[in-house]
Write a protein that holds these residues in place. Structure first.
Motif, PDB file in Angstrom:
ATOM      1  N   ARG A   1       0.844  -1.636  -0.112  1.00 49.55           N
ATOM      2  CA  ARG A   1       0.206  -0.066  -0.106  1.00 49.55           C
ATOM      3  C   ARG A   1       0.658   1.245   0.073  1.00 49.55           C
ATOM      4  NH1 ARG A   1      -4.654  -1.666   4.865  1.00 49.55           N
ATOM      5  NH2 ARG A   1      -5.162  -3.488   3.529  1.00 49.55           N
TER       6      ARG A   1
ATOM      7  N   GLU B   1       1.667   4.517   1.425  1.00 50.69           N
ATOM      8  CA  GLU B   1       1.195   4.931   2.478  1.00 50.69           C
ATOM      9  C   GLU B   1       2.065   5.390   2.654  1.00 50.69           C
ATOM     10  OE1 GLU B   1      -2.365   3.052   4.831  1.00 50.69           O
ATOM     11  OE2 GLU B   1      -0.976   1.498   4.770  1.00 50.69           O
TER      12      GLU B   1
ATOM     13  N   ARG C   1       3.700   1.406  10.174  1.00 51.73           N
ATOM     14  CA  ARG C   1       2.836   1.332   9.131  1.00 51.73           C
ATOM     15  C   ARG C   1       4.199   1.848   7.483  1.00 51.73           C
ATOM     16  NH1 ARG C   1      -2.049   2.569   8.265  1.00 51.73           N
ATOM     17  NH2 ARG C   1      -2.599   3.642  10.052  1.00 51.73           N
ATOM     18  N   TYR C   2       4.306   0.726   7.119  1.00 52.75           N
ATOM     19  CA  TYR C   2       5.133   0.371   5.537  1.00 52.75           C
ATOM     20  C   TYR C   2       4.043   0.747   4.066  1.00 52.75           C
ATOM     21  CZ  TYR C   2       7.649  -0.538   9.725  1.00 52.75           C
ATOM     22  OH  TYR C   2       8.179  -0.969  11.449  1.00 52.75           O
TER      23      TYR C   2
ATOM     24  N   GLN D   1       0.543  -9.733   6.340  1.00 53.30           N
ATOM     25  CA  GLN D   1      -0.217 -10.161   7.351  1.00 53.30           C
ATOM     26  C   GLN D   1      -0.509 -11.433   7.185  1.00 53.30           C
ATOM     27  OE1 GLN D   1      -3.787  -8.342   5.002  1.00 53.30           O
ATOM     28  NE2 GLN D   1      -3.598  -6.761   6.216  1.00 53.30           N
TER      29      GLN D   1
ATOM     30  N   LEU E   1     -12.737  -0.784   4.534  1.00 51.49           N
ATOM     31  CA  LEU E   1     -13.005  -1.453   3.156  1.00 51.49           C
ATOM     32  C   LEU E   1     -15.021  -1.546   2.500  1.00 51.49           C
ATOM     33  CD1 LEU E   1     -10.624  -2.496   4.548  1.00 51.49           C
ATOM     34  CD2 LEU E   1     -10.338  -3.818   2.929  1.00 51.49           C
TER      35      LEU E   1
ATOM     36  N   ALA F   1      -3.544  -0.410  15.910  1.00 54.47           N
ATOM     37  CA  ALA F   1      -4.245  -1.600  14.814  1.00 54.47           C
ATOM     38  C   ALA F   1      -3.768  -3.262  14.975  1.00 54.47           C
ATOM     39  CB  ALA F   1      -5.978  -1.410  13.757  1.00 54.47           C
ATOM     40  N   VAL F   2      -3.710  -3.808  15.502  1.00 58.09           N
ATOM     41  CA  VAL F   2      -2.893  -5.210  15.492  1.00 58.09           C
ATOM     42  C   VAL F   2      -3.937  -6.694  13.884  1.00 58.09           C
ATOM     43  CG1 VAL F   2      -1.890  -7.676  16.115  1.00 58.09           C
ATOM     44  CG2 VAL F   2      -2.619  -5.668  17.647  1.00 58.09           C
TER      45      VAL F   2
ATOM     46  N   GLY G   1      -8.006  -6.450  11.241  1.00 65.39           N
ATOM     47  CA  GLY G   1      -9.061  -5.661  11.494  1.00 65.39           C
ATOM     48  C   GLY G   1      -9.933  -7.207  11.051  1.00 65.39           C
TER      49      GLY G   1
ATOM     50  N   ALA H   1      -7.904 -10.140   9.239  1.00 64.74           N
ATOM     51  CA  ALA H   1      -6.246 -10.113   8.931  1.00 64.74           C
ATOM     52  C   ALA H   1      -5.169  -9.400   9.699  1.00 64.74           C
ATOM     53  CB  ALA H   1      -6.147  -9.114   7.665  1.00 64.74           C
TER      54      ALA H   1
ATOM     55  N   ARG I   1       3.186  -5.546  12.934  1.00 59.98           N
ATOM     56  CA  ARG I   1       2.628  -4.794  14.408  1.00 59.98           C
ATOM     57  C   ARG I   1       2.034  -6.023  15.925  1.00 59.98           C
ATOM     58  NH1 ARG I   1      -2.064  -1.172  11.943  1.00 59.98           N
ATOM     59  NH2 ARG I   1      -0.577   0.000  10.316  1.00 59.98           N
TER      60      ARG I   1
END
Ligand code: ATP
Ligand code: MG
Length: 434
Positions: free
Chosen positions: A115, A117, A123-124, A129, A267, A287-288, A290, A312, A317
């Protein structure tokens, strides 16, 4: 002039052996626990046709509008590196007619996601996942089982201080009514904030999907979000019952959760149950995991109507948390150290050390050796650094005498052994049979 050093692309990172060991261990625990729940592994491609994600995840979502790695390949097709696995798993489920098998299809997959981001701690742009999906029923007992499995896994890898946030974001009947009410509220709020209060793209986003505003991490929006109408005031009978039944199952299973009527997910495919596991030890990206139900997705991708649910877990994290806890997975760092190190002096000894290393490895021992020769002293230094319990010294004398010199490092005593018997001796010492 020295060549400029090449570095990895921004937002991606190398997983070095010590950390990789902890990754593998976390995956091993997942495999073991997921198998007990009847999940089989699926490996889906790292890239797909762009349309799979734009149709599956939703045209207006942050992921599709801003975060995808999309490019045209040499054949002119639009390709996207997968930003998540659910859409691919559903595509594979349809394409391989997995629905033809009776019962619930339970699948898990692990691997990198992509992603675009803003990179920051947790955040990478390439992240990983562990993803589990169960397709084939809308029974809330499946929602409960999925959550049991998730929490069992997170506990097994040693996480604590977790919070399971749970909500029901409505179905095709009641969510549109809620979305309309929320939109009206947000329009009024933005009008009240004056002209400069909201940038155009945010206003546009609100018009396209007002629910997404609730997911905003901007502190300036927190006040509006806290006053906004929540979905629980709009649930129809079915949604209310689905959540109540799920909560009863969770209560009976001893799983703690917090009902959070403001929880939404980024989503579009989610309906009914949504959940998130957060940790107080993670900072801003807390968030680990979702997850949620996506009863319409398989049909959207051309398959038969198939209610389904999944989650996922973000590996980076998760591993960050196990590191903080100083707990599993993986036990001691370097839990597979080298056991035997071979030092070789002279050409024929070097050749023999290759043969001996192969022989010992063939018997299951972890063996390393020096490369590029060097003095006895420098080779012994390398042997010491390897952490090996035994060091075998091979010199011209040993070769001609058909022996090896063996040093047990802790004892710093050296003995001579028959070359032919060294394998048996080391196996007896390093792999004693019970
Ligand atoms: P967030 O709100 O943190 O952006 P998300 O809702 O986009 O998360 P999901 O799509 O539900 O995340 O993905 C599931 C999990 O994957 C997240 O809970 C998180 O642990 C992890 N994850 C998502 N995006 C990233 C990322 N860019 N880098 C690292 N981990 C991520
Ligand atoms: Mg995100």
């Amino acid at each position: 002039m020295a060549r400029q050093k090449l570095t990895a692309v921004r937002g991606v990172k190398d997983i070095l052996p010590e950390e990789a060991r902890r990754w593998s261990e976390a995956e091993r625990v997942a495999r073991e626990i997921f198998a007990r729940y009847g999940y089989g592994e699926i490996r889906v491609p790292a890239f797909e046709r762009t349309e799979l994600f734009s149709r599956g995840i939703g045209e207006g979502t942050d992921i599709v509008t801003k975060e995808m790695y999309t490019f045209e390949d040499k054949g002119g097709d639009s390709i996207t590196l997968r930003p998540e696995a659910t859409a691919s798993i559903c595509r594979a489920y349809v394409q391989n007619s997995l629905y033809a098998q009776a019962g619930v299809a339970k699948l898990f997959c692990t691997g990198p996601m992509f992603r675009y981001e803003r990179p920051q701690a947790g955040r990478y742009r390439q992240f990983h996942q562990i993803d589990a999906e169960a397709l084939g029923t809308d029974d809330p007992a499946l929602d409960a089982e999925v959550i049991f499995m998730l929490m069992e896994f997170l506990e097994a890898v040693g996480l604590s201080g977790l919070s399971l946030q749970l909500n029901n974001i409505g179905d095709a009947e009641c969510r549109p009514v809620y979305a309309a009410a929320l939109l009206e509220f947000l329009r009024e709020e933005t009008a009240g904030m004056g002209t400069g209060g909201m940038d155009e793209s945010l206003a546009e986003r609100i018009e396209r999907n007002p629910l997404r505003f609730l997911d905003s991490k901007d502190p300036a929006h927190a006040g509006i979000i806290s006053r906004a109408p929540t979905i629980d005031q709009f649930w129809n009978e079915r949604c209310r019952r689905h959540l109540d039944t799920l909560c009863r199952h969770l209560d009976r299973g001893g799983v703690h959760y917090e009902r959070n009527p403001a929880l939404v997910r980024g989503l579009d495919y989610y309906c009914l149950t949504v959940f998130e596991v957060t940790s107080e030890n993670l900072g801003a990206q807390n968030a680990v995991c979702g997850g949620g139900r996506y009863d319409g997705l398989v049909e959207e991708l051309g398959g038969p109507p198939t209610p389904a649910i999944g989650f996922a877990i973000g590996m980076e994290r998760l591993l960050q948390l196990t590191e903080k806890a100083g707990a599993g997975p993986g036990g001691e760092p370097g839990d597979q150290p080298i056991e035997v190190f071979i030092v070789a002096l002279g050409e024929s000894a070097e050749a023999e050390s290759l043969t001996l290393a192969s022989e010992l490895r063939g018997r299951g021992l972890r063996v390393d050796r020096t490369f590029g020769g060097g003095s006895m002293k420098s080779q012994m230094k390398r042997a010491d650094r390897s952490g090996a319990r035994y060091v075998i010294v091979l010199g011209e004398d040993e070769i001609s005498g058909g022996v090896v010199s063996l040093r047990e490092m802790a004892e710093s005593r050296q003995e001579s052994f028959e070359r032919a018997g060294i394998g048996d001796y080391l196996c007896a010492r390093l792999r004693p049979s019970p």
